[in-house]
Design an enzyme around this catalytic site. Structure first.
Site, PDB file in Angstrom:
ATOM      1  N   CYS A 202     -61.581 103.309  56.047  1.00 44.03           N
ATOM      2  CA  CYS A 202     -60.595 103.579  57.104  1.00 44.03           C
ATOM      3  C   CYS A 202     -60.039 102.313  57.741  1.00 44.03           C
ATOM      4  O   CYS A 202     -59.444 102.368  58.812  1.00 44.03           O
ATOM      5  CB  CYS A 202     -61.230 104.438  58.194  1.00 44.03           C
ATOM      6  SG  CYS A 202     -61.916 105.959  57.568  1.00 44.03           S
ATOM      7  N   CYS A 226     -62.078 106.255  67.439  1.00 46.18           N
ATOM      8  CA  CYS A 226     -63.093 107.059  66.755  1.00 46.18           C
ATOM      9  C   CYS A 226     -63.583 108.185  67.657  1.00 46.18           C
ATOM     10  O   CYS A 226     -64.115 109.176  67.183  1.00 46.18           O
ATOM     11  CB  CYS A 226     -64.260 106.186  66.303  1.00 46.18           C
ATOM     12  SG  CYS A 226     -65.211 105.507  67.665  1.00 46.18           S
TER      13      CYS A 226
END
Ligand code: SF4
Length: 236
Positions: A202, A226
């Site tokens: 990511c 996140c």
């Protein structure tokens, strides 16, 4: 004055304070919080450059301050190596939390929010609970990108849990300035050109004004979070 009373115009501090004043301010914030919360103050270490600064500042305030690291199965090998070295360097002071939950293959592609929830937010909740934290200290900075402009140095997003962001006013340059001037070890993965480090699938190398633009590129979460700074942490 209790640490919770300290609220300021953050944007003006970013521009007004010089590097040395920011260092002093950050140390003072940690010192005051440590006076208030003692061993219920814990530092969150993400293994990135900002965390390295905060951990070093906290150790200058008191070598008795503890911290935790949340890692995932997807962290780059270099980050994992850096983590092992750091844990060895501070014996008994840094707890490592990692989820072993079974998740669908490539959940990071199909549902990155869910993946982050399981692999990052849940272990953070567990760390805060198991370490009995009343105040957790982060490396969040308001100049990092579009999702980080709306924070305060001292916050209570979860009732009964203070979040201290002692380097909120620092520029990216000042982070590297501190690491160089105070000879603080930093994750060598930055050598490849990354500006913000995360899980390997990511994170891409980015340039430009948004420091977090390389996070979750190609998804709706691009440059985002996140969840540890946005989701409730004191409930499962
Ligand atoms: S950063 Fe990516 S791989 Fe890591 S927990 Fe989040 S979605 Fe999953």
């Amino acid at each position: 004055m209790p640490i919770t009373a300290a609220q300021e115009n953050i944007r003006s501090l970013v521009e007004k304070l010089n590097f040395a004043e920011k260092v002093e301010r950050s140390l003072e914030l940690i010192e005051r919080a440590y006076d208030q919360y003692s061993d219920r103050l814990v530092v969150a270490d993400s293994l990135g450059k900002d965390s390295s600064v905060v951990w070093d500042l906290a150790q200058r305030v008191s070598p008795d301050i503890h911290g935790f690291i949340v890692t995932t199965r997807f962290k780059p090998e270099e980050t994992k190596r850096f983590m092992r070295e750091k844990v060895r360097m501070y014996p008994g002071k840094l707890e490592v939390y990692e989820s072993t939950a079974e998740i669908p293959d490539e959940l990071y592609e199909t549902d990155p929010d869910r993946c982050c929830d399981i692999l990052k937010v849940d272990p953070t909740r567990r760390a805060i609970r198991e370490m009995n934290a009343a105040c957790w200290v982060t490396g969040l900075r308001c100049t990092e990108g579009r999702t980080r402009t709306d924070f305060q140095e001292v916050e209570e997003r979860d009732e009964g849990l203070i979040k201290l962001n002692p380097i909120l006013t620092w520029y990216e340059r000042e982070v590297w300035q501190y690491l160089a001037l105070y000879d603080v070890p930093v994750n060598p993965h930055y050598k490849l050109g990354y500006r913000s480090l995360g899980c390997a699938p990511c994170t891409t190398i980015s340039s430009g004004s948004d420091e977090r633009a390389g996070r979750w590129t190609g998804t709706s979460k691009c440059g985002g979070e996140c969840g540890i700074h946005t989701r409730p942490l004191t409930q499962d």
